[in-house]
Design an enzyme around this catalytic site. Structure first.
Site, PDB file in Angstrom:
ATOM      1  N   GLY A 246       0.833  -1.208   0.000  1.00 21.73           N
ATOM      2  CA  GLY A 246       0.000   0.000   0.000  1.00 21.73           C
ATOM      3  C   GLY A 246       0.859   1.245   0.000  1.00 21.73           C
ATOM      4  CB  SER A 247      -0.010   4.697   0.897  1.00 20.35           C
ATOM      5  OG  SER A 247      -0.494   4.419   2.196  1.00 20.35           O
ATOM      6  CD  GLU A 268       6.813  -5.506  -2.652  1.00 19.59           C
ATOM      7  OE1 GLU A 268       7.085  -4.464  -3.279  1.00 19.59           O
ATOM      8  OE2 GLU A 268       7.472  -6.542  -2.767  1.00 19.59           O
ATOM      9  CB  CYS A 302       2.931   0.125  -7.042  1.00 21.40           C
ATOM     10  SG  CYS A 302       3.122  -1.521  -7.722  1.00 21.40           S
TER      11      CYS A 302
HETATM   12  P1  NAD Z   1      -3.444   2.252   1.426  1.00 19.65           P
HETATM   13  O1  NAD Z   1      -2.123   2.455   2.064  1.00 19.65           O
HETATM   14  O2  NAD Z   1      -4.482   3.281   1.622  1.00 19.65           O
HETATM   15  O3  NAD Z   1      -4.080   0.856   1.924  1.00 19.65           O
HETATM   16  C1  NAD Z   1      -3.396  -0.364   1.729  1.00 19.65           C
HETATM   17  C2  NAD Z   1      -3.876  -1.380   2.738  1.00 19.65           C
HETATM   18  O4  NAD Z   1      -3.402  -1.001   4.036  1.00 19.65           O
HETATM   19  C3  NAD Z   1      -5.407  -1.467   2.862  1.00 19.65           C
HETATM   20  O5  NAD Z   1      -5.780  -2.821   3.012  1.00 19.65           O
HETATM   21  C4  NAD Z   1      -5.679  -0.694   4.130  1.00 19.65           C
HETATM   22  O6  NAD Z   1      -6.898  -1.061   4.731  1.00 19.65           O
HETATM   23  C5  NAD Z   1      -4.473  -1.112   4.965  1.00 19.65           C
HETATM   24  N1  NAD Z   1      -4.171  -0.283   6.137  1.00 19.65           N
HETATM   25  C6  NAD Z   1      -4.162   1.055   6.218  1.00 19.65           C
HETATM   26  N2  NAD Z   1      -3.880   1.442   7.486  1.00 19.65           N
HETATM   27  C7  NAD Z   1      -3.687   0.316   8.208  1.00 19.65           C
HETATM   28  C8  NAD Z   1      -3.370   0.048   9.580  1.00 19.65           C
HETATM   29  N3  NAD Z   1      -3.209   1.013  10.459  1.00 19.65           N
HETATM   30  N4  NAD Z   1      -3.243  -1.241   9.977  1.00 19.65           N
HETATM   31  C9  NAD Z   1      -3.403  -2.246   9.092  1.00 19.65           C
HETATM   32  N5  NAD Z   1      -3.731  -2.057   7.781  1.00 19.65           N
HETATM   33  C10 NAD Z   1      -3.861  -0.788   7.350  1.00 19.65           C
HETATM   34  O7  NAD Z   1      -3.161   2.024  -0.144  1.00 19.65           O
HETATM   35  P2  NAD Z   1      -4.194   1.915  -1.349  1.00 19.65           P
HETATM   36  O8  NAD Z   1      -4.764   3.257  -1.636  1.00 19.65           O
HETATM   37  O9  NAD Z   1      -5.110   0.766  -1.153  1.00 19.65           O
HETATM   38  O10 NAD Z   1      -3.224   1.491  -2.557  1.00 19.65           O
HETATM   39  C11 NAD Z   1      -2.445   2.382  -3.296  1.00 19.65           C
HETATM   40  C12 NAD Z   1      -1.014   2.425  -2.795  1.00 19.65           C
HETATM   41  O11 NAD Z   1      -0.457   1.114  -2.767  1.00 19.65           O
HETATM   42  C13 NAD Z   1      -0.101   3.232  -3.706  1.00 19.65           C
HETATM   43  O12 NAD Z   1       0.771   3.986  -2.919  1.00 19.65           O
HETATM   44  C14 NAD Z   1       0.643   2.160  -4.484  1.00 19.65           C
HETATM   45  O13 NAD Z   1       1.884   2.592  -5.011  1.00 19.65           O
HETATM   46  C15 NAD Z   1       0.805   1.111  -3.440  1.00 19.65           C
HETATM   47  N6  NAD Z   1       1.053  -0.217  -4.021  1.00 19.65           N
HETATM   48  C16 NAD Z   1       2.329  -0.731  -3.950  1.00 19.65           C
HETATM   49  C17 NAD Z   1       2.607  -1.957  -4.540  1.00 19.65           C
HETATM   50  C18 NAD Z   1       4.000  -2.526  -4.509  1.00 19.65           C
HETATM   51  O14 NAD Z   1       4.133  -3.709  -4.775  1.00 19.65           O
HETATM   52  N7  NAD Z   1       5.047  -1.754  -4.210  1.00 19.65           N
HETATM   53  C19 NAD Z   1       1.588  -2.675  -5.176  1.00 19.65           C
HETATM   54  C20 NAD Z   1       0.301  -2.143  -5.210  1.00 19.65           C
HETATM   55  C21 NAD Z   1       0.057  -0.900  -4.626  1.00 19.65           C
END
Ligand code: NAD
Length: 511
Positions: A246-247, A268, A302
């Site tokens: 995620g982010s 990631e 990503c």
């Molecule tokens: P996000 O960070 O908002 O959420 C990702 C996940 O984290 C979700 O399941 C969310 O519910 C969970 N999360 C958030 N806060 C949490 C906490 N306190 N405890 C546990 N879980 C928590 O990201 P998004 O908007 O869903 O996705 C987009 C982002 O993901 C972009 O920054 C993108 O670059 C990144 N991404 C990276 C990769 C990689 O392989 N490097 C792949 C896909 C997406």
């Protein structure tokens, strides 16, 4: 094609055994969660597709206990036997590829070929993991002591927490889940609250296969809020590994919490991926690759190409051709044949893109094409090309939308320095026909990213390689190569088959 989208969704869901309102937790049985109702919305229309009842912290406890129990049995299965179960899941995914691919398109707005491609990536990942299950190699080393043998072996690590992002709602689960499974780990999946239906569908399929193989319930899943369920998972000491995609904001927090309890995290996170185009590049090749990497998936990968470094001699031509390519892309219903760019995930994402463009203009950048939302239901935006300079602060952020910032440079050293000047380090590429320039980009003083390509774009990686990035991208590696090591624990063993007890380093301790 005009279709009744909610009926289409309902038909797909019922073919996969999913009702219109579903419990949000699975631990071998579907737990009757009683939390608030989370609706999954179609980003192409804003219309509700189906609902899920969120799980609570006490539902979490039930799932966690059962995941720990499943680990104790699963780790006793041989790795090839575990691989056989994953092989059956790959087969089941082949059977449901079309339904699942369309569900990905409906729930997160990917165009049909990308929705199907995402399921294909799961299938490929399953096939790769089956092979890996017979190749969890340890090294043998020569002991300095006579009649001693030393070797390393790899054991299952434990129950694993898998947190996934919305933009690869099922493939990222497969990258983690199949490798964790052949490694002997059980797991809890906490999918994004923006893509609960695809998570339910995949869990249903995996559950059926586990039952058919009399395997313990290793593929568990929970949908809850970050505050209640997410936080409980990342703090849970029974889970030695948390893999989070995620982010950067999320990863910084998850990494800190897991490190505090001396657990392992596999992160990631976001990218801010650059492409360098030299004057001697093939412009047709570069154009096609950049167009897909920048605007494909509506800029929500990503690995999306967000920064474009153009050498002075080729810059004007490529910018002009990119403007034409962006303007000609069909933005619309992801299920329609011919659509290249679907919607953003939600209103926040669309507002975020507009705010980024406003900031870019304030910082002196010029929007060359695109820059607006599309006037229709859903969250559609135009692929956007912006003329900017790499020192503008907005170009350092990852805006999860189809904005490509184009910069001009004189020589390769200058471009590499500017390319590496952002905090993220996921994917990168150079377009050139000069071997020395290509190798310079791939060298230790070249791109600082986890992925570096020559004459192909930044996105669309194959699963055979280890996937991930450096710096604020988090340093994790998933999918192929030796990334299975993250899901196992290493044990170094020394066996004395002689009758003496020599100590290492010549130490004497005679009693
Ligand atoms: P996000 O960070 O908002 O959420 C990702 C996940 O984290 C979700 O399941 C969310 O519910 C969970 N999360 C958030 N806060 C949490 C906490 N306190 N405890 C546990 N879980 C928590 O990201 P998004 O908007 O869903 O996705 C987009 C982002 O993901 C972009 O920054 C993108 O670059 C990144 N991404 C990276 C990769 C990689 O392989 N490097 C792949 C896909 C997406």
């Amino acid at each position: 094609m005009t279709i009744d989208r909610s009926k289409f969704a309902a038909d797909i869901l019922s073919s996969l055994g999913i009702d219109s309102v579903n419990p949000g937790a699975f631990d071998g049985t579907w737990i009757d969660t009683q939390g608030e109702t989370l609706t999954s919305k179609d980003p192409s229309t804003g219309e509700v597709l189906a609902s899920v009842r969120l799980a609570s912290a006490s539902d979490y406890e039930q799932v966690a206990t059962s995941t720990v129990k499943a680990f104790k049995e699963w780790r006793t299965w041989t790795a090839p036997a575990r691989g056989e179960v994953v092989r059956c899941i790959s087969d089941a995914l082949r059977e449901h590829k079309e339904a699942l691919g369309h569900l990905v398109s409906l729930e997160v707005g990917k165009v049909t070929s990308e929705g199907l491609g995402e399921v294909q990536e799961m299938i490929d990942m399953g096939d790769l993991a089956v092979g890996m299950s017979r190749q969890l190699y340890g090294k043998t080393m020569h002991s300095e002591r006579p009649q001693h043998r030393m070797y390393e072996q790899w054991h299952p690590l434990g129950p694993v927490g898998i947190i996934t992002a919305f933009n690869f709602p099922v493939a990222v689960w497969a990258w983690n889940a199949f490798v964790a499974a052949i490694s002997g780990d059980s797991m809890i999946w906490k999918p994004s609250p923006k893509s609960p239906l695809t998570a339910l569908a995949v869990t249903k399929i995996a559950q059926r296969v586990l039952k058919e193989n009399n395997a313990p319930n290793i593929f568990n899943m929970i949908i809850g809020t970050d505050a209640e369920v997410g936080e409980t998972l990342i703090h849970d000491r029974r889970f030695p590994l948390i893999s989070a995609t995620g982010s950067v904001r999320m990863g910084r927090h998850v990494g800190t919490v897991v490190a505090e309890r001396l657990g392992r995290s596999l992160l990631e996170l976001g990218g801010n991926n650059g492409v360098v185009v030299l004057d001697d590049a093939d412009p047709d090749l570069a154009l096609r690759a950049i167009a897909f990497a920048a605007a494909g998936t509506s800029g929500q990968r990503c690995t999306t190409n967000r920064r474009l470094f153009l050498q002075k001699g080729i810059a004007a031509q490529l910018k002009e051709r990119l403007k034409g390519a962006f303007a000609s892309m069909t933005v619309g219903d992801p299920l329609d044949e011919g659509t290249l760019v679907g919607p953003l995930i939600d209103q926040d994402a669309s507002d975020g893109m507009m705010r980024a463009l406003e900031a870019a203009r304030e910082q002196g950048a010029t929007v060359l094409c695109g820059g607006s939302t599309v006037d229709r239901d859903g969250f559609f935006v135009e692929p956007t090309l912006v003329e900017a300079h790499w020192t503008m602060p907005i170009t350092i952020d990852e805006t999860f939308a189809p904005i490509l910032y184009a910069f001009e440079f004189e020589d390769l050293n200058e471009a590499i320095e500017a390319h590496n000047s952002v905090p993220q380090g996921l994917s990168s590429a150079i377009f050139t026909s000069n071997l020395q320039a290509a190798e310079r980009f791939l060298s230790a003083t070249g791109s600082d990213c986890g992925i570096a390509n020559v004459n192909i774009g930044t996105s669309g990686a194959e699963i055979g390689g280890a996937f991930g990035g450096e710096k604020e991208t988090g340093g994790g590696r998933e999918a192929g190569s030796d990334s299975w090591k993250a899901y196992m624990r290493r044990q170094t063993c020394t066996i004395n088959y002689g009758e003496d007890l020599p100590l290492a380093q010549g130490v004497k301790f005679d009693v």
